[in-house]
Design a protein around this motif. Structure first.
Motif, PDB file in Angstrom:
ATOM      1  N   LYS A 118     -51.444  57.971  29.951  1.00  0.00           N
ATOM      2  CA  LYS A 118     -51.497  56.595  29.469  1.00  0.00           C
ATOM      3  C   LYS A 118     -51.623  55.637  30.642  1.00  0.00           C
ATOM      4  N   ALA A 119     -52.359  54.541  30.402  1.00  0.00           N
ATOM      5  CA  ALA A 119     -52.480  53.467  31.383  1.00  0.00           C
ATOM      6  C   ALA A 119     -51.873  52.212  30.772  1.00  0.00           C
ATOM      7  N   TRP A 120     -50.990  51.561  31.532  1.00  0.00           N
ATOM      8  CA  TRP A 120     -50.259  50.404  31.041  1.00  0.00           C
ATOM      9  C   TRP A 120     -50.583  49.173  31.880  1.00  0.00           C
ATOM     10  N   ASP A 121     -50.856  48.047  31.201  1.00  0.00           N
ATOM     11  CA  ASP A 121     -50.963  46.756  31.866  1.00  0.00           C
ATOM     12  C   ASP A 121     -49.546  46.191  31.950  1.00  0.00           C
ATOM     13  N   VAL A 122     -49.014  46.114  33.170  1.00  0.00           N
ATOM     14  CA  VAL A 122     -47.625  45.685  33.353  1.00  0.00           C
ATOM     15  C   VAL A 122     -47.534  44.355  34.104  1.00  0.00           C
ATOM     16  N   ARG A 123     -48.627  43.595  34.088  1.00  0.00           N
ATOM     17  CA  ARG A 123     -48.618  42.323  34.823  1.00  0.00           C
ATOM     18  C   ARG A 123     -47.605  41.342  34.243  1.00  0.00           C
ATOM     19  N   ASP A 124     -47.489  41.312  32.921  1.00  0.00           N
ATOM     20  CA  ASP A 124     -46.450  40.501  32.286  1.00  0.00           C
ATOM     21  C   ASP A 124     -45.260  41.404  32.008  1.00  0.00           C
ATOM     22  N   PRO A 125     -44.169  41.272  32.756  1.00  0.00           N
ATOM     23  CA  PRO A 125     -43.038  42.198  32.588  1.00  0.00           C
ATOM     24  C   PRO A 125     -42.404  42.140  31.202  1.00  0.00           C
ATOM     25  N   HIS A 126     -42.633  41.045  30.488  1.00  0.00           N
ATOM     26  CA  HIS A 126     -42.035  40.904  29.159  1.00  0.00           C
ATOM     27  C   HIS A 126     -42.921  41.461  28.051  1.00  0.00           C
ATOM     28  N   GLN A 127     -44.206  41.681  28.362  1.00  0.00           N
ATOM     29  CA  GLN A 127     -45.131  42.191  27.344  1.00  0.00           C
ATOM     30  C   GLN A 127     -46.066  43.249  27.922  1.00  0.00           C
ATOM     31  N   PRO A 128     -45.526  44.412  28.308  1.00  0.00           N
ATOM     32  CA  PRO A 128     -46.413  45.498  28.777  1.00  0.00           C
ATOM     33  C   PRO A 128     -47.309  45.979  27.642  1.00  0.00           C
ATOM     34  N   LYS A 129     -48.534  46.357  27.994  1.00  0.00           N
ATOM     35  CA  LYS A 129     -49.496  46.784  26.977  1.00  0.00           C
ATOM     36  C   LYS A 129     -50.090  48.138  27.347  1.00  0.00           C
ATOM     37  N   GLU A 130     -50.185  49.016  26.389  1.00  0.00           N
ATOM     38  CA  GLU A 130     -50.898  50.275  26.601  1.00  0.00           C
ATOM     39  C   GLU A 130     -52.393  49.996  26.513  1.00  0.00           C
ATOM     40  N   MET A 131     -53.114  50.291  27.609  1.00  0.00           N
ATOM     41  CA  MET A 131     -54.538  49.960  27.685  1.00  0.00           C
ATOM     42  C   MET A 131     -55.445  51.147  27.395  1.00  0.00           C
TER      43      MET A 131
END
Length: 324
Positions: A118-131
């Motif tokens: 899995k690849a995760w967008d973690v730029r916003d620590p409050h709203q990580p997203k699975e990309m």
């Protein structure tokens, strides 16, 4: 005066990963005792700690303000150093053995025993997203990332290579050049390839470019001993590349750490013999410290073994490649 010292108050169970926080002498340590700890190696003190509910299998670092960890239940956590708050990023159906943060893409990669990457967008620590999600069809044991490359090693001895800018599909899938199971993969510091360690006391040096791969790849034996006339082969558990010279260290179930010059195909020297298996290694950003986890990895099953220890070694000029 010795060139190493032992960290005080180490974890109370197997040490699963070591990572220096960039541009510091702070060491992130994950453990089967459920803890994620940060040690100040300069003062030999523990700075902070947070915990999972179960054994922690891996950790990685974004920067000095944020780290990540994963556990045997499949949960992935993010920890904000300033606030002291740990939060959930997401999960896998089975344990997550491998984590890697790519600074160029700002993606966090997680590899699970469910065979899923899995690849995760973690730029916003409050709203990580699975990309992105990829089924690699076998347990993921190890991964490493540098520049625009991500290399993933699975239980079926396959190596899957991604361009982190285009994660829709892998750019290569190849069988390991070593016929026994992969235990650790780490990318070269120049981004041209990777070193692969196996359970059968071998290191493979491989390249991303298919032409270079055919021309330059090679493998060598290591972490072996002649004991009472018998050639004993030990698994190679961990690899760490020196951040400046590109030479590297390996640690095995024989309790030894060796330094290697991969470009010149030479063994440089070895450190002292440790009380038990070497489970993890890490250089700091300046390349003047090497952290060594002496921690039994149960390759011989349940038995009495020494307590888990972490040693911090001063790195000297011997780590330079031949001719430098």
């Amino acid at each position: 005066m010795t060139d190493y010292f032992e960290l005080r108050l180490p974890p109370q169970d197997g040490i699963s990963s070591l990572n220096f926080i960039p541009q510091t002498n702070l060491l992130l340590v994950t453990s089967w005792d459920t803890s994620v700890r940060c040690y100040d190696t300069t003062g030999n003190v523990q700075r902070w700690q947070y915990n999972h509910d179960v054994a922690v299998l891996d950790g990685c670092v974004q920067d000095k303000s944020r780290v990540f960890s994963s556990d045997i239940s499949g949960r992935i956590k993010s920890y904000d150093v300033a606030s002291g708050v740990a939060s959930d990023i997401g999960s896998h159906e089975k344990g997550v053995r491998a984590l890697a943060y790519n600074h160029e893409s700002q993606l966090l990669f997680s590899g699970g025993w469910d065979g899923i990457l899995k690849a995760w967008d973690v730029r916003d620590p409050h709203q990580p997203k699975e990309m992105h999600q990829h089924n690699l069809e076998a347990q993921i044991f190890t991964m490493s990332t540098t520049a625009n490359w991500l290399v993933v090693g699975t239980a079926d001895k396959m190596i899957t290579i991604f361009d982190t800018r285009q994660m829709q599909q892998p750019v290569q899938k190849r069988e390991s050049s070593i016929k026994f199971q992969t235990r650790c993969i780490r990318t070269f510091i120049d981004g041209s390839g990777y070193a692969l360690a196996s359970v059968e006391g071998r290191i493979g040096m491989e390249y991303f470019d298919p032409k270079e791969q055919q021309a330059k790849k090679y493998a060598f034996k290591c972490h072996r001993a002649n004991e009472a006339g018998v050639d004993v082969v030990y698994p190679v558990n961990t690899i760490a590349f020196h951040p400046i010279y590109g030479t590297f260290a390996t640690g095995g179930c024989d309790g030894n750490v060796y330094y290697w010059d991969g470009q010149n195909r030479k063994r440089l020297f070895h450190l002292k013999h440790y009380p038990t298996s070497i489970s993890a290694l890490a250089f700091n950003s300046e390349g003047n410290l090497l952290a060594v986890a002496s921690s039994y990895t149960y390759e011989e099953g349940e038995k009495d073994h020494p307590n888990d220890q972490i040693f911090i070694h001063t790195v000297n000029e011997k780590i330079k490649p031949f001719g430098k």
